[in-house]
Scaffold this active site. Sequence first.
Site, PDB file in Angstrom:
ATOM      1  N   HIS A  66       4.753  27.682  56.831  1.00  0.00           N
ATOM      2  CA  HIS A  66       5.046  29.057  57.275  1.00  0.00           C
ATOM      3  C   HIS A  66       6.526  29.363  57.388  1.00  0.00           C
ATOM      4  CE1 HIS A  66       0.814  28.464  58.701  1.00  0.00           C
ATOM      5  NE2 HIS A  66       0.714  29.610  58.048  1.00  0.00           N
ATOM      6  N   CYS A  94       8.132  24.953  60.236  1.00  0.00           N
ATOM      7  CA  CYS A  94       6.859  24.637  59.596  1.00  0.00           C
ATOM      8  C   CYS A  94       7.059  24.670  58.084  1.00  0.00           C
ATOM      9  CB  CYS A  94       5.797  25.651  59.994  1.00  0.00           C
ATOM     10  SG  CYS A  94       4.294  25.456  59.012  1.00  0.00           S
ATOM     11  N   CYS A 149      -0.326  27.451  62.014  1.00  0.00           N
ATOM     12  CA  CYS A 149      -1.200  26.377  61.508  1.00  0.00           C
ATOM     13  C   CYS A 149      -2.194  25.938  62.587  1.00  0.00           C
ATOM     14  CB  CYS A 149      -0.405  25.129  61.129  1.00  0.00           C
ATOM     15  SG  CYS A 149       0.643  25.286  59.692  1.00  0.00           S
ATOM     16  N   HIS A 170     -10.038  33.873  49.183  1.00  0.00           N
ATOM     17  CA  HIS A 170     -11.332  33.696  49.854  1.00  0.00           C
ATOM     18  C   HIS A 170     -12.469  33.825  48.847  1.00  0.00           C
ATOM     19  CE1 HIS A 170      -8.841  35.560  53.221  1.00  0.00           C
ATOM     20  NE2 HIS A 170      -9.076  34.335  53.630  1.00  0.00           N
ATOM     21  N   LYS A 218       4.044  41.873  33.103  1.00  0.00           N
ATOM     22  CA  LYS A 218       3.707  42.920  32.129  1.00  0.00           C
ATOM     23  C   LYS A 218       2.691  43.890  32.713  1.00  0.00           C
ATOM     24  CE  LYS A 218       2.817  39.897  28.861  1.00  0.00           C
ATOM     25  NZ  LYS A 218       2.198  39.360  27.688  1.00  0.00           N
ATOM     26  N   CYS A 248       3.087  24.272  65.346  1.00  0.00           N
ATOM     27  CA  CYS A 248       3.127  25.546  64.627  1.00  0.00           C
ATOM     28  C   CYS A 248       1.933  26.388  65.068  1.00  0.00           C
ATOM     29  CB  CYS A 248       3.071  25.348  63.115  1.00  0.00           C
ATOM     30  SG  CYS A 248       2.901  26.933  62.242  1.00  0.00           S
ATOM     31  N   LYS A 279      -3.148  47.391  30.366  1.00  0.00           N
ATOM     32  CA  LYS A 279      -3.742  48.666  29.947  1.00  0.00           C
ATOM     33  C   LYS A 279      -4.355  49.437  31.097  1.00  0.00           C
ATOM     34  CE  LYS A 279      -6.458  47.355  26.383  1.00  0.00           C
ATOM     35  NZ  LYS A 279      -7.449  47.393  25.312  1.00  0.00           N
ATOM     36  N   HIS A 302      -9.075  38.261  50.713  1.00  0.00           N
ATOM     37  CA  HIS A 302      -8.327  38.409  49.455  1.00  0.00           C
ATOM     38  C   HIS A 302      -8.929  37.511  48.379  1.00  0.00           C
ATOM     39  CE1 HIS A 302      -6.389  34.593  50.328  1.00  0.00           C
ATOM     40  NE2 HIS A 302      -6.028  35.044  51.507  1.00  0.00           N
TER      41      HIS A 302
HETATM   42 ZN    ZN Z   1       2.555  26.549  59.966  1.00  0.00          ZN
END
Ligand code: ZN
Length: 504
Positions: free
Chosen positions: A146, A143, A128, A20, A294, A125, A297, A17
């Site tokens: 998370h 966590c 993690c 990254h 918003k 976790c 265009k 995404h």
């Molecule tokens: Zn975590």
Amino acid sequence: MSYYVTTPIYYVNAEPHLGHAYSTIAADILARHMRQRSEDVFFLTGTDEHGEPVAQAAQKLGIEPRELVDRNAPKFEELLPQINVSNDFFIRTSDPEHEAKVQEIVQIVHDNGYVYEGVYEGWYCPRCADFKSELELGPGQTCPIHKIPLEREREENWFFRLSAFQDQLERLYAERPDFVRPQARYNEALSFIRGGLEDVSLSRPKLTWGVRLPWDRRQVMYVWFDALLNYVTALSYAGGGEDLTDRFWPALHIIGKDILKFHAVYWPAFLMAAGYEVPKGMFIHGYLLMEGHKMSKSLGNVLDPFEVIERFGADALRYYCFREVSFGQDGSVSPTGFEARYDSELANEYGNLASRTLAMIDRFRDGRVPAAEPDPELAGGGDGLARVDAAVCGLLDRAELTQALDEIWKRVRRLNRYVEETRPWDLAKDDEEAGRLDQVLYSLAEGLRVTTLLLLAYMPEIGDRMLDALGAEDRAIAAFGSHGGGQRIEKLPPLFPKIEAAAV
Ligand SMILES: [Zn+2]
């Protein structure tokens, strides 16, 4: 001089995404800029492939972890050419060469006396892949990142003697006030260290997907140490037969703020334990926050990096991310914000400067840049062209990507003002002004060349097209006035075509 820059390695379980892309583009800008300064550059990125979440996800799919990572890692590697990234190597922590080198280094840490066997009990976790101290717990043992309930785990581990490095780390921070930047992150890491360091788990039993400890093969290395070591292990095999470690280590790490503790505290201690030099430094960036109220265009209401790349090219995205949000801080990005910068800055300021400079040289001087002296008027002042190369180099030495871009953009605006002030079209009407027109057109071409050379690291495709059109062959960073002129130019179609509204 050598220059080694790294991105975090990306966890293969996720989909690539904008976050990254952001870290990777930042490192790429630095790598490209340093190559333009003839530094000996090595630029590393890759994927983090071990650990429980991968094993669990594979199990759910009924496949082996190896199959899952082989399926997911290419998504990250394929992203790189799409965002114009020029990495020298792509490491995968499941590479057998990485695993062998990790075992070699952890054996040194063991032999140096920095590991011991013990029992760990704490709140863990799984997302993690980290135990949480009492101070880090969210409400009701959750966590804080998370927001999921933590698991109480008790197990026999090998421990890394982090506490043995308390004094050495405090000394490192005292001696190197730029070890971690920006300053707020340095302060955060230092206060964590000053809070008193506790030993940390180096390995975990019961896991199968990871690197085994060479002296106790029932235990698999804690994924964080395995992952951090990529920065060193890559150099041992990225060069084919040549070991690049002595040539490039230590590195500058570009990371996000969520992994500060591992990089700024555990990592230098682990390197000290293994007898390696600590990193050259690290720059911690913030988050790009997605804002989308918003409707824009052309891009809908949430910034989709892949859509931006498809419609406007990777360079516009690269420019926008570092112009809109100050590198090191959190900031919002949005489709309307992107379109505003694209229109007003890329198309109207830079694009327009480029097209009218080329058009006037074509029309008034038959497509050849006059050989003249740079205009001292344009060279001088706070936003003058004279020392822009030194200013930008100084900022990029400190990875200040947004401030450097600000400096470049001031010159783009200055050049546009210069056109308005000198009015070359009026000078062209008067034969007695021929010498002055030569100087103005030369200064514009030279100003455009120098600023574009600095922009090239941010916008490699656009920059190349512009420099080719200017007849500038050399890509090295250059001072204003260092090219004597006389070269032929070519006309260009618009670098940043007008935004058309998307068909609905
Ligand atoms: Zn975590």
